[in-house]
Design a protein around this motif. Structure first.
Motif, PDB file in Angstrom:
ATOM      1  N   THR A   1      34.455  23.802  -6.606  1.00  0.00           N
ATOM      2  CA  THR A   1      34.866  25.087  -7.185  1.00  0.00           C
ATOM      3  C   THR A   1      33.994  25.906  -6.921  1.00  0.00           C
ATOM      4  O   THR A   1      32.812  25.966  -6.503  1.00  0.00           O
ATOM      5  CB  THR A   1      34.869  24.882  -8.426  1.00  0.00           C
TER       6      THR A   1
ATOM      7  N   GLU B   1      51.727  24.305  -5.558  1.00  0.00           N
ATOM      8  CA  GLU B   1      50.397  24.654  -5.686  1.00  0.00           C
ATOM      9  C   GLU B   1      49.710  25.264  -4.447  1.00  0.00           C
ATOM     10  O   GLU B   1      50.080  24.936  -3.257  1.00  0.00           O
ATOM     11  CB  GLU B   1      49.264  23.404  -5.895  1.00  0.00           C
TER      12      GLU B   1
ATOM     13  N   GLU C   1      36.669  29.038 -16.723  1.00  0.00           N
ATOM     14  CA  GLU C   1      37.799  28.332 -16.920  1.00  0.00           C
ATOM     15  C   GLU C   1      38.405  28.580 -15.496  1.00  0.00           C
ATOM     16  O   GLU C   1      38.479  29.479 -14.638  1.00  0.00           O
ATOM     17  CB  GLU C   1      38.800  29.231 -17.726  1.00  0.00           C
ATOM     18  N   PRO C   2      38.973  27.352 -14.995  1.00  0.00           N
ATOM     19  CA  PRO C   2      39.684  27.306 -13.834  1.00  0.00           C
ATOM     20  C   PRO C   2      40.757  28.264 -13.650  1.00  0.00           C
ATOM     21  O   PRO C   2      41.814  28.240 -14.707  1.00  0.00           O
ATOM     22  CB  PRO C   2      40.030  25.698 -13.308  1.00  0.00           C
TER      23      PRO C   2
ATOM     24  N   LYS D   1      54.897  30.980  -6.488  1.00  0.00           N
ATOM     25  CA  LYS D   1      56.186  31.264  -7.294  1.00  0.00           C
ATOM     26  C   LYS D   1      57.445  31.665  -6.627  1.00  0.00           C
ATOM     27  O   LYS D   1      57.507  32.803  -6.179  1.00  0.00           O
ATOM     28  CB  LYS D   1      55.755  32.229  -8.198  1.00  0.00           C
TER      29      LYS D   1
ATOM     30  N   ASN E   1      44.412  26.480  -5.630  1.00  0.00           N
ATOM     31  CA  ASN E   1      44.548  26.098  -7.161  1.00  0.00           C
ATOM     32  C   ASN E   1      43.529  25.429  -8.087  1.00  0.00           C
ATOM     33  O   ASN E   1      43.097  24.518  -7.669  1.00  0.00           O
ATOM     34  CB  ASN E   1      45.751  25.219  -7.150  1.00  0.00           C
ATOM     35  N   ASN E   2      43.225  26.077  -9.110  1.00  0.00           N
ATOM     36  CA  ASN E   2      42.025  25.578  -9.952  1.00  0.00           C
ATOM     37  C   ASN E   2      40.633  25.615  -9.501  1.00  0.00           C
ATOM     38  O   ASN E   2      39.869  24.976  -9.914  1.00  0.00           O
ATOM     39  CB  ASN E   2      42.353  24.351 -10.698  1.00  0.00           C
TER      40      ASN E   2
ATOM     41  N   PRO F   1      44.565  28.723 -12.394  1.00  0.00           N
ATOM     42  CA  PRO F   1      45.607  28.149 -11.633  1.00  0.00           C
ATOM     43  C   PRO F   1      46.265  29.032 -10.532  1.00  0.00           C
ATOM     44  O   PRO F   1      46.295  30.113 -10.717  1.00  0.00           O
ATOM     45  CB  PRO F   1      46.710  27.806 -12.570  1.00  0.00           C
ATOM     46  N   ALA F   2      46.811  28.489  -9.340  1.00  0.00           N
ATOM     47  CA  ALA F   2      47.400  29.327  -8.408  1.00  0.00           C
ATOM     48  C   ALA F   2      48.551  28.616  -7.805  1.00  0.00           C
ATOM     49  O   ALA F   2      48.297  27.382  -7.261  1.00  0.00           O
ATOM     50  CB  ALA F   2      46.461  29.503  -7.264  1.00  0.00           C
ATOM     51  N   VAL F   3      49.701  29.134  -7.784  1.00  0.00           N
ATOM     52  CA  VAL F   3      50.802  28.598  -7.087  1.00  0.00           C
ATOM     53  C   VAL F   3      51.656  29.580  -6.407  1.00  0.00           C
ATOM     54  O   VAL F   3      51.680  30.626  -6.656  1.00  0.00           O
ATOM     55  CB  VAL F   3      51.857  27.851  -8.353  1.00  0.00           C
TER      56      VAL F   3
ATOM     57  N   GLN G   1      48.958  33.683  -0.918  1.00  0.00           N
ATOM     58  CA  GLN G   1      49.592  33.522  -2.170  1.00  0.00           C
ATOM     59  C   GLN G   1      50.115  34.875  -2.639  1.00  0.00           C
ATOM     60  O   GLN G   1      51.177  35.076  -2.581  1.00  0.00           O
ATOM     61  CB  GLN G   1      48.587  33.161  -3.234  1.00  0.00           C
TER      62      GLN G   1
ATOM     63  N   SER H   1      41.091  37.730  -7.226  1.00  0.00           N
ATOM     64  CA  SER H   1      40.422  36.364  -6.956  1.00  0.00           C
ATOM     65  C   SER H   1      38.969  36.574  -7.030  1.00  0.00           C
ATOM     66  O   SER H   1      38.200  35.763  -7.443  1.00  0.00           O
ATOM     67  CB  SER H   1      41.165  35.768  -5.968  1.00  0.00           C
TER      68      SER H   1
END
Length: 560
Positions: A2, A353, A367-368, A374, A358-359, A370-372, A71, A433
């Motif tokens: 991370t 993901e 806090e992580p 979509k 992601n996270n 999220p990344a997807v 993304q 990001s």
């Protein structure tokens, strides 16, 4: 592994970190406004500059930064690029089959005056599409309509971007306002009320300002009665609906009231002179006004307009929250029909993901994030427009061979604009990001007693970066609330200022510029359009800044 965002990477200094965070934005301004690069070149190189700053200054792992850009690029294709392709395609179908000649004639039967056509199409009809769909569809469709009426493509794009200022805060069935409730905890209805006590002042001014840019002050005064009907009817409806109904319907209701009021008014009132652009030759005027027969039956007019009426119906259905959740495979209600749609929408909604992202980024609260990717194929507004184009195929009686060929031609025409959109949305994602956008927001939050004046600038900056008032509200909403509370400013006013300031940044957002140029066939001319809109964006932002400052210090009775 991370990675934790660091908002002050330059020796812990917020000021110098902000200077570095500004580099990609200043580069983009330079690339378009001064160097006049083609849009896709400016977009791709700005993305590269942002990646360099994110990796070498902010310490973001290279793989993570690149996946963040990917993304954004995917989001640039779906839903944004998909809307542009289908919108231009639907318009092209009406042109190829000769139906747009009748559409043009029906508008000319209301008025041949360019000033009033801009109010009807760019301001009122564009606002309706913003309220129903958002995401570029209003500018794409209304700009294409104006070009079909005979407007210069650059002017058509610029006017539609400017006109789109009034409805953006309540766009796409009020999503920018409702989205702010989650991260801030402030009820959407309260935010709607406050925005509804700011934007109407802009909305009533936009028709006047738009016409003045087109024709000059004297020519604007000639059509002042029509401007007042258009602007006041829109602004009053916007205020009433936002304060008593909520954030979902102000755009749709305001646009319909404004459109109907102006159309009826023009049945009884005509300007003394018909205004056309100096660049229009006598031959062009003749082609616009006389090429088609003067009279069509009501049935022929209805048929010609039906693709846009069908488009409106599909987009409105797609915008209903319950329908939208079913189309995206997220419906949790008991309605049998919607549950059936949900079962179809589920396999067409993919949210894989983002690998290596992601996270793996921790925000300021550890806090992580999220990344997807979509990929809502069925629920995308572009799919609604494509279905409109399928229905239109049977109405205008074009063969499947020609239909598919036209779709291929549009995709080929838009390859560079889509590349531009992918690059600039990728840039937005990298900026967010890495923490660059938060750094800039934190600097503005340090302005103390002057924060009420600078509060709208946060929204403007957020929309410039992300291209979306919704995204800007999610990005800076909580920062606005915390800063306002710390200095004794009403946090509700700060949240509204973020959204109201954001609408003035829409016209210079890189993706909005790319969308507008794509719609009117000006791919590669993004720099010209940016130079046209940037001064108006800054002027309207100044108005919102002054209004917010006054509401905080002098006109506090306006805060609900």
């Amino acid at each position: 592994m991370t990675w934790t965002q660091n908002f002050t990477p330059i020796g812990g200094s917020l000021f110098w970190s902000s200077v570095v965070a500004l580099i990609p934005i200043l580069y983009f301004f330079w690339a378009l406004a001064i160097k006049r690069m083609k849009g896709y070149v400016a977009g791709v190189t700005t993305l590269l500059v942002a990646l360099v700053v994110a990796i070498f200054v902010y310490g973001m792992p290279a793989g993570t930064a690149i996946m963040s850009a990917s993304q954004g690029a995917v989001y640039g294709v779906l839903p944004i690029g998909w809307i542009i392709i289908t919108s231009v395609f639907l318009y092209k179908l009406t042109v190829k089959t000769g139906q747009f000649d009748i559409v043009r004639n029906s508008v000319l039967s209301i008025t041949e005056d360019r000033r009033l056509q801009a109010l009807l199409v760019a301001f009122s009809f564009g606002a309706f599409l913003e309220g129903a769909a958002g995401f570029g569809a209003p500018v794409a469709i209304s700009a294409a309509l104006l070009v079909g009426l005979g407007f210069n493509p650059l002017y058509a794009a610029g006017i539609c971007l400017l006109a789109n200022t009034a409805p953006v805060a309540f766009g796409a069935i009020g999503i920018p306002i409702t989205a702010m409730e989650g991260p801030t905890g402030v009820p959407a209805m309260e935010i709607s009320k406050m925005v509804g006590r700011q934007l109407p002042f802009i909305s009533v001014f936009i028709p006047f300002y738009l016409v003045m840019i087109m024709s000059g002050f004297k020519k604007t005064i000639e059509v002042m009665p029509a401007i007042l009907v258009s602007g006041i009817s829109f602004a009053v409806t916007q205020y009433l609906s936002s304060n008593f109904l909520g954030p979902e319907l102000p755009d749709i209701l305001s646009a319909l009231v404004s459109l109907f009021a102006l159309a009826v008014f023009l049945k009884f009132w005509k300007p003394k002179t018909i205004f056309r652009f100096k660049s229009e030759s006598d031959a062009e005027v003749a082609a616009t006004t006389e090429a088609a027969p003067k009279k069509y039956t009501s049935g022929e007019i209805f048929k010609a307009w039906s693709p846009f009426l069908i488009l409106t119906a599909f987009i409105c259905v797609w915008g209903i929250p319950q329908i939208k959740s079913a189309l995206t495979g997220h419906y949790e209600g008991t309605n049998g029909i919607l549950k059936a749609i949900n079962s179809i929408g589920h396999p067409l909604t993919l949210m894989p993901e983002v690998p290596g992202l992601n996270n793996l980024i921790l925000n300021g609260n550890n806090e992580p994030i999220p990344a997807v990717y979509k990929l809502e194929l069925l629920g995308a507004a572009g799919t609604a427009i494509l279905l409109s184009a399928i229905v239109t195929k049977f109405i205008v009686k074009i063969s499947w061979k020609e239909w598919v060929k036209s779709f291929g031609e549009v995709c080929n025409e838009l390859k560079f604009p889509i590349l531009t959109i992918m690059a600039v949305v990728g840039f937005a994602y990298v900026t967010n990001s890495s923490g660059m956008s938060t750094t800039l927001g934190m600097l503005l939050a340090k302005t103390g007693a002057l924060f009420p004046f600078f509060s709208p600038v946060l929204g403007w900056l957020g929309v410039f970066i992300t291209g979306s008032d919704t995204s800007a509200n999610l990005l800076f909403g909580n920062l606005q609330k915390i800063t306002a509370t710390s200095i004794g400013m009403d946090p509700l006013l700060a949240l509204a200022a973020n959204s109201s300031g954001g609408v003035t940044g829409k016209m210079i957002s890189p993706q909005s510029i790319a969308v507008a140029c794509a719609a009117v066939g000006l791919a590669g001319k993004e720099s010209d359009l940016f130079r046209f809109t940037v001064k108006h964006s800054l002027f309207l932002l100044l108005i919102v800044c002054i209004l917010t400052y006054l509401q905080s210090n002098v006109l506090s009775w306006m805060i609900p």
